[in-house]
Scaffold this active site. Structure first.
Site, PDB file in Angstrom:
ATOM      1  N   GLY A 139      12.152  24.021  16.734  1.00 35.57           N
ATOM      2  CA  GLY A 139      11.354  25.034  16.454  1.00 35.57           C
ATOM      3  C   GLY A 139      11.612  26.571  17.118  1.00 35.57           C
ATOM      4  O   GLY A 139      10.711  27.390  17.310  1.00 35.57           O
ATOM      5  N   THR A 140      12.918  26.776  17.299  1.00 38.57           N
ATOM      6  CA  THR A 140      13.394  28.100  17.905  1.00 38.57           C
ATOM      7  C   THR A 140      14.355  29.039  17.119  1.00 38.57           C
ATOM      8  O   THR A 140      15.042  28.066  16.334  1.00 38.57           O
ATOM      9  CB  THR A 140      13.722  28.021  19.176  1.00 38.57           C
ATOM     10  OG1 THR A 140      14.198  29.506  19.499  1.00 38.57           O
ATOM     11  CG2 THR A 140      15.007  27.173  19.435  1.00 38.57           C
ATOM     12  N   HIS A 148       9.464  32.036  29.662  1.00 34.81           N
ATOM     13  CA  HIS A 148       8.845  33.395  29.290  1.00 34.81           C
ATOM     14  C   HIS A 148       7.575  33.599  29.671  1.00 34.81           C
ATOM     15  O   HIS A 148       6.865  34.572  29.229  1.00 34.81           O
ATOM     16  CB  HIS A 148       8.847  33.651  27.809  1.00 34.81           C
ATOM     17  CG  HIS A 148      10.287  33.620  26.998  1.00 34.81           C
ATOM     18  ND1 HIS A 148      10.689  33.448  25.845  1.00 34.81           N
ATOM     19  CD2 HIS A 148      11.563  33.954  27.713  1.00 34.81           C
ATOM     20  CE1 HIS A 148      11.884  33.767  25.559  1.00 34.81           C
ATOM     21  NE2 HIS A 148      12.639  33.838  26.637  1.00 34.81           N
TER      22      HIS A 148
HETATM   23  P1  OAD Z   1      10.669  32.483  16.245  1.00 36.97           P
HETATM   24  O1  OAD Z   1       9.312  33.113  15.690  1.00 36.97           O
HETATM   25  O2  OAD Z   1      11.745  33.310  16.459  1.00 36.97           O
HETATM   26  O3  OAD Z   1      11.244  31.050  15.482  1.00 36.97           O
HETATM   27  C1  OAD Z   1      10.270  30.221  15.053  1.00 36.97           C
HETATM   28  C2  OAD Z   1      11.341  29.113  14.674  1.00 36.97           C
HETATM   29  O4  OAD Z   1      10.451  28.031  14.309  1.00 36.97           O
HETATM   30  C3  OAD Z   1      11.864  29.510  13.218  1.00 36.97           C
HETATM   31  O5  OAD Z   1      13.192  29.042  13.501  1.00 36.97           O
HETATM   32  C4  OAD Z   1      11.230  28.825  12.211  1.00 36.97           C
HETATM   33  O6  OAD Z   1      12.039  28.229  11.335  1.00 36.97           O
HETATM   34  C5  OAD Z   1      10.870  27.353  13.198  1.00 36.97           C
HETATM   35  N1  OAD Z   1       9.633  26.713  12.678  1.00 36.97           N
HETATM   36  C6  OAD Z   1       8.593  27.112  11.857  1.00 36.97           C
HETATM   37  N2  OAD Z   1       7.851  26.348  11.585  1.00 36.97           N
HETATM   38  C7  OAD Z   1       8.212  25.110  12.254  1.00 36.97           C
HETATM   39  C8  OAD Z   1       7.615  23.795  12.473  1.00 36.97           C
HETATM   40  N3  OAD Z   1       6.252  23.393  12.016  1.00 36.97           N
HETATM   41  N4  OAD Z   1       8.397  23.132  13.246  1.00 36.97           N
HETATM   42  C9  OAD Z   1       9.417  23.385  13.835  1.00 36.97           C
HETATM   43  N5  OAD Z   1      10.077  24.549  13.672  1.00 36.97           N
HETATM   44  C10 OAD Z   1       9.280  25.589  12.932  1.00 36.97           C
HETATM   45  O7  OAD Z   1      10.285  31.812  17.802  1.00 36.97           O
HETATM   46  P2  OAD Z   1      11.093  31.725  19.209  1.00 36.97           P
HETATM   47  O8  OAD Z   1      12.520  31.050  18.684  1.00 36.97           O
HETATM   48  O9  OAD Z   1      10.305  30.842  19.948  1.00 36.97           O
HETATM   49  O10 OAD Z   1       9.955  36.240  23.520  1.00 36.97           O
HETATM   50  O11 OAD Z   1      11.068  32.934  19.546  1.00 36.97           O
HETATM   51  C11 OAD Z   1      11.961  33.099  20.669  1.00 36.97           C
HETATM   52  C12 OAD Z   1      11.193  34.295  21.702  1.00 36.97           C
HETATM   53  O12 OAD Z   1      11.170  35.547  20.933  1.00 36.97           O
HETATM   54  C13 OAD Z   1       9.748  34.335  22.150  1.00 36.97           C
HETATM   55  O13 OAD Z   1       9.570  33.277  23.052  1.00 36.97           O
HETATM   56  C14 OAD Z   1       9.518  35.428  22.286  1.00 36.97           C
HETATM   57  C15 OAD Z   1       9.880  36.386  21.359  1.00 36.97           C
HETATM   58  O14 OAD Z   1      10.359  37.612  21.375  1.00 36.97           O
HETATM   59  C16 OAD Z   1       9.259  36.640  24.465  1.00 36.97           C
HETATM   60  O15 OAD Z   1       7.978  36.780  24.268  1.00 36.97           O
HETATM   61  C17 OAD Z   1       9.858  37.298  25.754  1.00 36.97           C
END
Ligand code: OAD
Length: 250
Positions: free
Chosen positions: A188-189, A119
């Site tokens: 963490g996604t 991204h």
């Molecule tokens: P999200 O905010 O959708 O998800 C974050 C994930 O991290 C969730 O599943 C949480 O449960 C988990 N989480 C929280 N705290 C954590 C920790 N301490 N350790 C591990 N995991 C933890 O973020 P992404 O999946 O990265 O795209 O989102 C994907 C994309 O959506 C982003 O890159 C962005 C957004 O739209 C763009 O900007 C193009």
């Protein structure tokens, strides 16, 4: 969970290639809020269509510029956490392809090399019309987007916005890394955003062990071989220390 950790450590230690896919959760303990965390998610306060789309930028370039500049400032201010460092260490122990959806550059700052940034990167800039690279060191000190010296269009952060395609070469390499790995760690996604969300499924279809690290379950959880519940900054150092110990015994 300790049995599962032991099993995962063994898979990692014998794997010829490992692919890691990270999302916002891996940077959470560095102090960068995730996208979807209900209470503090970045999008809860702002309308993504306004701030993270080409249309939003055309409508109000200054507002979008300042919002991203503030995030760039924040990303520059925080430090990689033990989760980022553990992944960098794993890359020294084994062949690791690291794919991230994060734009904060923290994996590189922790020492991971050749990070596939699906991204983009919030600390890089390019012009809106032609994509000419525009190095801008302290965007948070600039109120309005600077003008490209080559074509006269405005500077924007080098990140992917809603409605935009991912960089083809990066996506192709991420696909290949997913299809060729023996183990994939998904850290963490939320697994809600495509095409990143499909990568673990490609890995699984080609026979890789799939491991998820996340304090919360996601749509991927029921497909994985091991689910390690917990924060990345705790689970990853524990896993990588285990791999290091096992390799030292061999
Ligand atoms: P999200 O905010 O959708 O998800 C974050 C994930 O991290 C969730 O599943 C949480 O449960 C988990 N989480 C929280 N705290 C954590 C920790 N301490 N350790 C591990 N995991 C933890 O973020 P992404 O999946 O990265 O795209 O989102 C994907 C994309 O959506 C982003 O890159 C962005 C957004 O739209 C763009 O900007 C193009």
């Amino acid at each position: 969970m300790e049995d599962q950790v032991e099993q995962v450590v063994q898979w990692l230690a014998v794997a010829r290639t490992i692919t890691v896919l990270t999302g916002a959760g891996v940077s959470k303990e560095s102090g960068i809020p995730t996208f979807r965390d209900a209470m503090e998610g970045l999008w809860a306060e702002f309308d993504p269509q306004v701030l993270a789309s080409p249309e939003g930028f055309r409508r109000n370039p200054g507002l979008v510029w300042r919002w991203y500049a503030a995030r760039a400032n924040q990303a520059g201010d925080v430090s990689p956490n033990p989760g980022h460092h553990a992944l960098a260490r794993l890359g020294e122990l084994k062949p690791v392809s690291l794919i991230t959806q994060n734009v904060d550059g923290l994996h590189q700052r922790a020492g991971s090399r050749e990070v596939l940034e699906l991204h983009g990167n919030i600390l890089r800039h390019r012009c809106f019309d032609q994509g000419h690279p525009m190095p801008i060191e302290r965007p948070w000190e600039v109120e309005e987007p600077p003008v490209c010296p080559q074509c006269g269009s405005l500077a924007r952060p080098d990140v992917i916005w809603f409605g935009e395609l991912l960089p083809v070469d990066v996506l192709e390499r991420a696909l290949q890394a997913s299809q060729e790995c023996h183990v994939m760690l998904v850290v963490g996604t939320s697994g809600l955003v495509q095409p990143a969300a499909s990568l673990p499924h490609y890995a699984r279809e080609t026979g890789a062990h799939l491991i998820e690290i996340n304090p919360d379950r996601t749509p991927l959880t029921r497909h994985v071989d091991a689910y390690l519940s917990g924060p990345a900054a705790t689970v990853l150092p524990h896993l990588v220390a285990g791999v290091e110990q096992l390799l030292a015994k061999q």
